[in-house]
Design a protein around this motif. Structure first.
Motif, PDB file in Angstrom:
ATOM      1  N   PRO A  34      41.967 -27.971  -1.231  1.00 47.22           N
ATOM      2  CA  PRO A  34      43.044 -28.769  -0.603  1.00 47.22           C
ATOM      3  C   PRO A  34      43.125 -28.623   0.695  1.00 47.22           C
ATOM      4  N   LEU A  35      43.251 -29.657   1.336  1.00 45.11           N
ATOM      5  CA  LEU A  35      43.478 -29.774   3.022  1.00 45.11           C
ATOM      6  C   LEU A  35      44.768 -29.310   3.126  1.00 45.11           C
ATOM      7  N   LYS A  36      44.889 -28.114   3.990  1.00 47.77           N
ATOM      8  CA  LYS A  36      46.228 -27.675   4.533  1.00 47.77           C
ATOM      9  C   LYS A  36      46.715 -28.102   5.678  1.00 47.77           C
ATOM     10  N   GLY A  88      52.002 -32.567  10.084  1.00 47.35           N
ATOM     11  CA  GLY A  88      50.852 -33.089   9.397  1.00 47.35           C
ATOM     12  C   GLY A  88      49.359 -32.777  10.141  1.00 47.35           C
ATOM     13  N   THR A  89      49.362 -31.705  11.140  1.00 44.67           N
ATOM     14  CA  THR A  89      48.219 -31.284  11.652  1.00 44.67           C
ATOM     15  C   THR A  89      47.226 -30.698  10.801  1.00 44.67           C
ATOM     16  N   PRO A  90      46.001 -31.133  10.560  1.00 47.57           N
ATOM     17  CA  PRO A  90      45.237 -30.412   9.492  1.00 47.57           C
ATOM     18  C   PRO A  90      44.813 -29.038  10.061  1.00 47.57           C
ATOM     19  N   LEU A  91      44.844 -28.223   9.270  1.00 37.80           N
ATOM     20  CA  LEU A  91      44.178 -26.838   9.643  1.00 37.80           C
ATOM     21  C   LEU A  91      42.541 -26.539   9.253  1.00 37.80           C
ATOM     22  N   VAL A 112      44.067 -20.488  13.677  1.00 34.64           N
ATOM     23  CA  VAL A 112      45.357 -20.671  12.612  1.00 34.64           C
ATOM     24  C   VAL A 112      44.603 -21.691  11.577  1.00 34.64           C
ATOM     25  N   ILE A 113      44.846 -20.566  10.394  1.00 32.24           N
ATOM     26  CA  ILE A 113      44.630 -21.263   9.024  1.00 32.24           C
ATOM     27  C   ILE A 113      45.715 -21.302   8.052  1.00 32.24           C
ATOM     28  N   TYR A 114      47.005 -20.653   8.486  1.00 32.11           N
ATOM     29  CA  TYR A 114      47.986 -20.813   7.275  1.00 32.11           C
ATOM     30  C   TYR A 114      49.072 -21.412   7.994  1.00 32.11           C
ATOM     31  N   PRO A 115      49.744 -22.494   7.447  1.00 30.03           N
ATOM     32  CA  PRO A 115      50.928 -23.344   7.786  1.00 30.03           C
ATOM     33  C   PRO A 115      52.205 -22.502   7.819  1.00 30.03           C
ATOM     34  N   GLY A 138      32.295 -20.887   9.039  1.00 33.22           N
ATOM     35  CA  GLY A 138      33.745 -21.553   9.111  1.00 33.22           C
ATOM     36  C   GLY A 138      34.754 -20.592   9.274  1.00 33.22           C
ATOM     37  N   TYR A 139      35.878 -21.264   9.465  1.00 32.41           N
ATOM     38  CA  TYR A 139      37.151 -20.689   9.703  1.00 32.41           C
ATOM     39  C   TYR A 139      38.050 -20.762   8.350  1.00 32.41           C
ATOM     40  N   ASN A 140      37.636 -19.872   7.333  1.00 40.26           N
ATOM     41  CA  ASN A 140      38.629 -19.724   6.166  1.00 40.26           C
ATOM     42  C   ASN A 140      39.004 -18.208   5.754  1.00 40.26           C
ATOM     43  N   HIS A 141      39.796 -18.060   4.751  1.00 38.63           N
ATOM     44  CA  HIS A 141      40.538 -16.827   4.848  1.00 38.63           C
ATOM     45  C   HIS A 141      39.245 -15.664   4.544  1.00 38.63           C
ATOM     46  N   ASN A 142      38.241 -16.010   3.654  1.00 37.45           N
ATOM     47  CA  ASN A 142      37.087 -15.198   3.327  1.00 37.45           C
ATOM     48  C   ASN A 142      36.510 -14.875   4.629  1.00 37.45           C
ATOM     49  N   ASN A 143      35.954 -15.659   5.336  1.00 39.43           N
ATOM     50  CA  ASN A 143      35.247 -15.348   6.581  1.00 39.43           C
ATOM     51  C   ASN A 143      36.100 -14.633   7.674  1.00 39.43           C
ATOM     52  N   LEU A 144      37.275 -14.907   7.813  1.00 39.26           N
ATOM     53  CA  LEU A 144      38.257 -14.355   8.684  1.00 39.26           C
ATOM     54  C   LEU A 144      38.414 -12.916   8.278  1.00 39.26           C
ATOM     55  N   VAL A 145      38.766 -12.706   7.266  1.00 40.82           N
ATOM     56  CA  VAL A 145      38.862 -11.077   6.668  1.00 40.82           C
ATOM     57  C   VAL A 145      37.423 -10.424   6.750  1.00 40.82           C
ATOM     58  N   ARG A 146      36.462 -10.981   6.513  1.00 48.09           N
ATOM     59  CA  ARG A 146      35.055 -10.171   6.858  1.00 48.09           C
ATOM     60  C   ARG A 146      34.875  -9.958   8.053  1.00 48.09           C
ATOM     61  N   ALA A 147      35.166 -11.012   8.877  1.00 45.60           N
ATOM     62  CA  ALA A 147      35.131 -10.712  10.649  1.00 45.60           C
ATOM     63  C   ALA A 147      35.788  -9.726  11.040  1.00 45.60           C
ATOM     64  N   ALA A 148      37.084  -9.737  10.497  1.00 43.54           N
ATOM     65  CA  ALA A 148      37.998  -8.876  10.968  1.00 43.54           C
ATOM     66  C   ALA A 148      37.563  -7.327  10.530  1.00 43.54           C
ATOM     67  N   GLU A 149      37.142  -7.328   9.331  1.00 48.21           N
ATOM     68  CA  GLU A 149      36.615  -6.022   8.969  1.00 48.21           C
ATOM     69  C   GLU A 149      35.582  -5.445   9.710  1.00 48.21           C
ATOM     70  N   ASN A 150      34.540  -6.340  10.117  1.00 47.74           N
ATOM     71  CA  ASN A 150      33.527  -6.130  10.860  1.00 47.74           C
ATOM     72  C   ASN A 150      33.532  -5.862  12.234  1.00 47.74           C
ATOM     73  N   THR A 151      34.883  -6.249  12.692  1.00 45.96           N
ATOM     74  CA  THR A 151      34.911  -6.480  14.140  1.00 45.96           C
ATOM     75  C   THR A 151      35.911  -5.343  14.857  1.00 45.96           C
ATOM     76  N   ALA A 152      36.959  -5.210  13.881  1.00 42.82           N
ATOM     77  CA  ALA A 152      38.226  -4.141  14.318  1.00 42.82           C
ATOM     78  C   ALA A 152      37.805  -2.987  13.521  1.00 42.82           C
ATOM     79  N   HIS A 153      38.355  -1.755  14.072  1.00 47.95           N
ATOM     80  CA  HIS A 153      38.197  -0.570  13.380  1.00 47.95           C
ATOM     81  C   HIS A 153      39.451  -0.526  12.201  1.00 47.95           C
ATOM     82  N   VAL A 154      38.978  -0.396  11.120  1.00 49.70           N
ATOM     83  CA  VAL A 154      39.956  -0.246  10.036  1.00 49.70           C
ATOM     84  C   VAL A 154      40.129   1.153   9.275  1.00 49.70           C
ATOM     85  N   PRO A 155      40.726   2.079   9.510  1.00 51.94           N
ATOM     86  CA  PRO A 155      40.847   3.214   8.839  1.00 51.94           C
ATOM     87  C   PRO A 155      40.553   3.142   7.308  1.00 51.94           C
ATOM     88  N   ASP A 156      39.982   3.974   7.070  1.00 50.84           N
ATOM     89  CA  ASP A 156      39.345   3.850   5.378  1.00 50.84           C
ATOM     90  C   ASP A 156      40.520   4.201   4.544  1.00 50.84           C
TER      91      ASP A 156
END
Length: 176
Positions: A34-36, A88-91, A112-115, A138-156
């Motif tokens: 569904p379109l958010k 009404g702006t589509p995300l 911005v992907i979450y209203p 593309g910009y979706n939850h899974n890709n952004l989380v994977r990108a954040a994990e690969n880009t930013a240092h995340v303590p184990d």
């Protein structure tokens, strides 16, 4: 006793495509997602900073993924911004910082992907995450989380098999 199970279109499509390549199944299911949109006018706020610290001059623009400018504002000697997304702006939409004319500096982006979330900082890390997610498809939850994990240092200690423990977007300078 027999049970009858009715499946909706997206679920049935996912099951039917399960035998196909996983990439095809994900594409088919994503197409039926569904379109958010922003249900009402929403004020997005945050800060702008670069690798040297706060950025207090330049333009913050809110635009669609296709590049249509929705609104923009000039930073007024403050790194903080508030910009309104129309109802009404589509995300997804993009928050983009551009330095003032004649000044050096990089353009930076936050996605911005979450209203329901309204705080989005714009910095080099959010820019790297946005670029990486776009390259992943593309910009979706899974890709952004994977990108954040690969880009930013995340303590184990803060990782789980499902991703982040807690909110990766604020803890690690992510795309939130």
């Amino acid at each position: 006793m027999r049970a009858i199970v009715y499946l909706s279109g997206p679920i049935l499509a996912g099951i039917l495509l399960a035998g196909c390549g996983q990439e095809q199944a994900q594409t088919a299911i994503a197409a039926n997602a569904p379109l958010k949109t922003f249900p009402r006018a929403t004020t997005l706020r945050g800060t702008v900073s670069d690798n040297t610290g706060p950025v207090k001059a330049g333009t913050v623009t809110l635009s669609t993924e296709a590049g249509k400018v929705l609104t923009s504002l000039e930073l007024q000697d403050s790194q903080r911004y508030e910009i309104e997304a129309p109802a009404g702006t589509p995300l997804p939409v993009l928050l983009t910082y551009a330095p003032p004319p004649g000044k050096s500096g990089d353009t930076m982006t936050s996605v911005v992907i979450y209203p329901e979330i309204s705080k989005y900082d714009i910095n080099p890390t959010t820019t790297a995450i946005a670029k990486s997610a776009k390259a992943m498809g593309g910009y979706n939850h899974n890709n952004l989380v994977r990108a954040a994990e690969n880009t930013a240092h995340v303590p184990d200690a803060n990782k789980t098999t499902a991703g982040f423990r807690g909110d990766p977007t604020t803890q690690y300078g992510g795309w939130h």
